[in-house]
Design a protein around this motif. Structure first.
Motif, PDB file in Angstrom:
ATOM      1  N   THR A  97      82.095  61.123  41.804  1.00 29.89           N
ATOM      2  CA  THR A  97      81.191  60.175  41.155  1.00 29.89           C
ATOM      3  C   THR A  97      80.257  59.613  42.218  1.00 29.89           C
ATOM      4  OG1 THR A  97      82.656  58.279  41.481  1.00 29.89           O
ATOM      5  CG2 THR A  97      82.881  59.481  39.396  1.00 29.89           C
ATOM      6  N   GLU A  98      79.172  59.033  41.779  1.00 30.48           N
ATOM      7  CA  GLU A  98      78.217  58.375  42.676  1.00 30.48           C
ATOM      8  C   GLU A  98      77.829  57.052  42.061  1.00 30.48           C
ATOM      9  OE1 GLU A  98      76.618  59.050  45.633  1.00 30.48           O
ATOM     10  OE2 GLU A  98      77.820  60.836  45.925  1.00 30.48           O
ATOM     11  N   SER A  99      77.651  56.065  42.887  1.00 31.36           N
ATOM     12  CA  SER A  99      77.200  54.772  42.407  1.00 31.36           C
ATOM     13  C   SER A  99      76.698  53.971  43.595  1.00 31.36           C
ATOM     14  CB  SER A  99      78.353  54.020  41.736  1.00 31.36           C
ATOM     15  OG  SER A  99      77.914  52.765  41.303  1.00 31.36           O
ATOM     16  N   GLY A 100      75.547  53.366  43.434  1.00 29.75           N
ATOM     17  CA  GLY A 100      75.068  52.494  44.498  1.00 29.75           C
ATOM     18  C   GLY A 100      73.573  52.503  44.641  1.00 29.75           C
ATOM     19  N   VAL A 101      73.122  51.653  45.552  1.00 28.43           N
ATOM     20  CA  VAL A 101      71.708  51.498  45.853  1.00 28.43           C
ATOM     21  C   VAL A 101      71.563  51.436  47.363  1.00 28.43           C
ATOM     22  CG1 VAL A 101      69.701  49.996  45.611  1.00 28.43           C
ATOM     23  CG2 VAL A 101      71.288  50.242  43.711  1.00 28.43           C
ATOM     24  N   ALA A 102      70.554  52.094  47.883  1.00 27.92           N
ATOM     25  CA  ALA A 102      70.265  52.033  49.314  1.00 27.92           C
ATOM     26  C   ALA A 102      68.772  51.783  49.496  1.00 27.92           C
ATOM     27  CB  ALA A 102      70.661  53.335  50.003  1.00 27.92           C
ATOM     28  N   LEU A 103      68.430  50.957  50.453  1.00 28.80           N
ATOM     29  CA  LEU A 103      67.035  50.656  50.770  1.00 28.80           C
ATOM     30  C   LEU A 103      66.773  51.009  52.223  1.00 28.80           C
ATOM     31  CD1 LEU A 103      66.801  47.112  49.149  1.00 28.80           C
ATOM     32  CD2 LEU A 103      65.990  49.265  48.179  1.00 28.80           C
ATOM     33  N   THR A 104      65.559  51.448  52.507  1.00 26.46           N
ATOM     34  CA  THR A 104      65.172  51.732  53.879  1.00 26.46           C
ATOM     35  C   THR A 104      63.699  51.364  54.050  1.00 26.46           C
ATOM     36  OG1 THR A 104      65.139  53.415  55.623  1.00 26.46           O
ATOM     37  CG2 THR A 104      64.567  54.153  53.407  1.00 26.46           C
ATOM     38  N   ALA A 105      63.338  50.979  55.244  1.00 28.63           N
ATOM     39  CA  ALA A 105      61.949  50.626  55.533  1.00 28.63           C
ATOM     40  C   ALA A 105      61.702  50.814  57.020  1.00 28.63           C
ATOM     41  CB  ALA A 105      61.661  49.186  55.125  1.00 28.63           C
ATOM     42  N   GLY A 106      60.450  50.976  57.375  1.00 21.41           N
ATOM     43  CA  GLY A 106      60.095  51.112  58.785  1.00 21.41           C
ATOM     44  C   GLY A 106      58.599  51.017  58.960  1.00 21.41           C
ATOM     45  N   ARG A 107      58.213  50.917  60.200  1.00 18.52           N
ATOM     46  CA  ARG A 107      56.782  50.893  60.507  1.00 18.52           C
ATOM     47  C   ARG A 107      56.564  51.543  61.856  1.00 18.52           C
ATOM     48  NH1 ARG A 107      55.368  44.599  61.808  1.00 18.52           N
ATOM     49  NH2 ARG A 107      56.632  44.408  63.670  1.00 18.52           N
ATOM     50  N   ALA A 108      55.305  51.796  62.140  1.00 21.19           N
ATOM     51  CA  ALA A 108      54.943  52.437  63.398  1.00 21.19           C
ATOM     52  C   ALA A 108      55.380  51.571  64.572  1.00 21.19           C
ATOM     53  CB  ALA A 108      53.436  52.657  63.447  1.00 21.19           C
ATOM     54  N   GLU A 109      55.703  52.235  65.655  1.00 19.50           N
ATOM     55  CA  GLU A 109      56.071  51.534  66.887  1.00 19.50           C
ATOM     56  C   GLU A 109      54.806  51.007  67.568  1.00 19.50           C
ATOM     57  OE1 GLU A 109      59.200  51.025  68.073  1.00 19.50           O
ATOM     58  OE2 GLU A 109      59.988  51.999  66.265  1.00 19.50           O
ATOM     59  N   GLU A 110      55.003  50.066  68.456  1.00 18.19           N
ATOM     60  CA  GLU A 110      53.908  49.508  69.257  1.00 18.19           C
ATOM     61  C   GLU A 110      53.147  50.655  69.921  1.00 18.19           C
ATOM     62  OE1 GLU A 110      51.696  46.373  70.498  1.00 18.19           O
ATOM     63  OE2 GLU A 110      53.709  45.901  69.782  1.00 18.19           O
ATOM     64  N   GLY A 111      51.820  50.657  69.770  1.00 20.43           N
ATOM     65  CA  GLY A 111      50.976  51.665  70.404  1.00 20.43           C
ATOM     66  C   GLY A 111      50.699  52.883  69.538  1.00 20.43           C
ATOM     67  N   GLU A 112      51.461  53.110  68.464  1.00 21.55           N
ATOM     68  CA  GLU A 112      51.229  54.253  67.570  1.00 21.55           C
ATOM     69  C   GLU A 112      50.162  53.898  66.539  1.00 21.55           C
ATOM     70  OE1 GLU A 112      54.982  55.198  65.798  1.00 21.55           O
ATOM     71  OE2 GLU A 112      55.748  56.149  67.606  1.00 21.55           O
ATOM     72  N   ARG A 113      49.664  54.933  65.843  1.00 17.89           N
ATOM     73  CA  ARG A 113      48.742  54.684  64.734  1.00 17.89           C
ATOM     74  C   ARG A 113      49.470  53.841  63.697  1.00 17.89           C
ATOM     75  NH1 ARG A 113      43.491  55.063  64.813  1.00 17.89           N
ATOM     76  NH2 ARG A 113      43.254  55.942  62.775  1.00 17.89           N
ATOM     77  N   PRO A 114      48.789  52.870  63.090  1.00 16.47           N
ATOM     78  CA  PRO A 114      49.448  52.020  62.099  1.00 16.47           C
ATOM     79  C   PRO A 114      50.000  52.831  60.923  1.00 16.47           C
ATOM     80  CG  PRO A 114      47.342  51.101  62.735  1.00 16.47           C
ATOM     81  CD  PRO A 114      47.409  52.474  63.329  1.00 16.47           C
ATOM     82  N   GLY A 115      51.138  52.433  60.441  1.00 17.95           N
ATOM     83  CA  GLY A 115      51.768  53.074  59.292  1.00 17.95           C
ATOM     84  C   GLY A 115      53.070  52.377  58.961  1.00 17.95           C
ATOM     85  N   ALA A 116      53.524  52.577  57.737  1.00 21.04           N
ATOM     86  CA  ALA A 116      54.776  51.971  57.301  1.00 21.04           C
ATOM     87  C   ALA A 116      55.317  52.757  56.119  1.00 21.04           C
ATOM     88  CB  ALA A 116      54.546  50.517  56.908  1.00 21.04           C
ATOM     89  N   PHE A 117      56.600  52.548  55.825  1.00 20.44           N
ATOM     90  CA  PHE A 117      57.198  53.149  54.639  1.00 20.44           C
ATOM     91  C   PHE A 117      58.304  52.241  54.127  1.00 20.44           C
ATOM     92  CE2 PHE A 117      60.021  54.508  57.989  1.00 20.44           C
ATOM     93  CZ  PHE A 117      61.281  54.441  57.411  1.00 20.44           C
ATOM     94  N   ILE A 118      58.568  52.385  52.844  1.00 21.96           N
ATOM     95  CA  ILE A 118      59.706  51.715  52.223  1.00 21.96           C
ATOM     96  C   ILE A 118      60.240  52.675  51.164  1.00 21.96           C
ATOM     97  CG2 ILE A 118      58.312  50.475  50.524  1.00 21.96           C
ATOM     98  CD1 ILE A 118      60.396  48.164  50.819  1.00 21.96           C
ATOM     99  N   GLY A 119      61.547  52.747  51.060  1.00 21.56           N
ATOM    100  CA  GLY A 119      62.148  53.650  50.089  1.00 21.56           C
ATOM    101  C   GLY A 119      63.416  53.068  49.507  1.00 21.56           C
ATOM    102  N   ALA A 120      63.733  53.517  48.305  1.00 24.43           N
ATOM    103  CA  ALA A 120      64.947  53.077  47.627  1.00 24.43           C
ATOM    104  C   ALA A 120      65.597  54.264  46.946  1.00 24.43           C
ATOM    105  CB  ALA A 120      64.624  52.001  46.596  1.00 24.43           C
ATOM    106  N   LEU A 121      66.924  54.277  46.947  1.00 26.36           N
ATOM    107  CA  LEU A 121      67.702  55.309  46.253  1.00 26.36           C
ATOM    108  C   LEU A 121      68.723  54.593  45.394  1.00 26.36           C
ATOM    109  CD1 LEU A 121      68.976  58.183  45.766  1.00 26.36           C
ATOM    110  CD2 LEU A 121      70.368  57.720  47.767  1.00 26.36           C
ATOM    111  N   ALA A 122      68.794  54.969  44.141  1.00 27.95           N
ATOM    112  CA  ALA A 122      69.823  54.445  43.239  1.00 27.95           C
ATOM    113  C   ALA A 122      70.545  55.642  42.640  1.00 27.95           C
ATOM    114  CB  ALA A 122      69.193  53.600  42.143  1.00 27.95           C
ATOM    115  N   ALA A 123      71.857  55.550  42.553  1.00 30.46           N
ATOM    116  CA  ALA A 123      72.650  56.640  41.984  1.00 30.46           C
ATOM    117  C   ALA A 123      73.683  56.058  41.029  1.00 30.46           C
ATOM    118  CB  ALA A 123      73.346  57.430  43.087  1.00 30.46           C
ATOM    119  N   THR A 124      73.965  56.806  39.976  1.00 28.87           N
ATOM    120  CA  THR A 124      74.980  56.408  39.010  1.00 28.87           C
ATOM    121  C   THR A 124      75.591  57.657  38.395  1.00 28.87           C
ATOM    122  OG1 THR A 124      75.440  54.961  37.128  1.00 28.87           O
ATOM    123  CG2 THR A 124      73.406  56.226  37.034  1.00 28.87           C
TER     124      THR A 124
END
Length: 189
Positions: A97-124
């Motif tokens: 079985t699967e159940s749960g939620v996971a979130l992740t996020a990040g952004r560019a490091e100092e000196g890199e081109r600007p960028g970011a991401f956010i993601g979510a996973l839900a399973a049931t």
């Protein structure tokens, strides 16, 4: 009939019955992505504001309060935002079985081109109670024991559903992500 012959016939029957059972359907994955691009027309680092022109010529400003590397953004750069959503359904193995939620996020490091991401996973996990012969609707019991019925919207989903049978446990996964990146003029993604 001897016990040895009975045992052999029983074993052969079990093998034949197992061979006649159909394999579970292959998992089905459906992904949809939308990408929006806008051209940077001005940057004000003191107020963390970026002025943009969209593909239809409309203009607007975006305040980026936690901008990192904003000094690298210049007029003429392209701001690219990608929104991706993925649905996946698979038949669970015995006891799985699967159940749960996971979130992740990040952004560019100092000196890199600007960028970011956010993601979510839900399973049931759901238990299949019945499936329309053409796969167009499925009735199931969710993890909380609630009985539900839903229409299957896509041809791929209906093909998957047609292979399901009462008692199957299906793992449903939903992922959603947004990525933002800034590209210089003429750069490749």
């Amino acid at each position: 009939m001897t016990n040895s012959l009975k045992t052999t016939l029983l074993a052969a029957s079990i093998v034949l019955i197992a061979a006649c059972q159909s394999a579970p359907p292959e998992p089905v994955t459906l992904t949809d992505e939308e990408i929006i691009e806008a051209t940077v027309i001005a940057v004000d680092p003191t107020s963390s504001t970026v002025s943009l022109r969209g593909p239809g010529g409309q203009e607007g400003s975006l305040v980026v309060p936690v901008a990192l590397n904003l000094e690298q953004v210049e007029p003429g750069d392209t701001l690219k935002v990608a929104y991706t959503v993925t649905y996946r359904a698979s038949v669970a193995g015995p006891g799985e079985t699967e159940s749960g939620v996971a979130l992740t996020a990040g952004r560019a490091e100092e000196g890199e081109r600007p960028g970011a991401f956010i993601g979510a996973l839900a399973a049931t996990s759901i238990e299949i109670l019945s499936v329309a012969e053409d796969g167009s609707s499925v009735s199931f019991r969710d993890e909380a024991g609630m009985l539900e019925s839903m229409r299957v919207q896509t041809a791929e989903g209906r093909e998957f559903a047609k292979e399901l049978k009462q008692g199957d446990v299906v793992i449903l996964e939903f992922t959603e992500s947004v990525t933002v990146q800034v590209e210089g003029p003429g750069s490749e993604a």
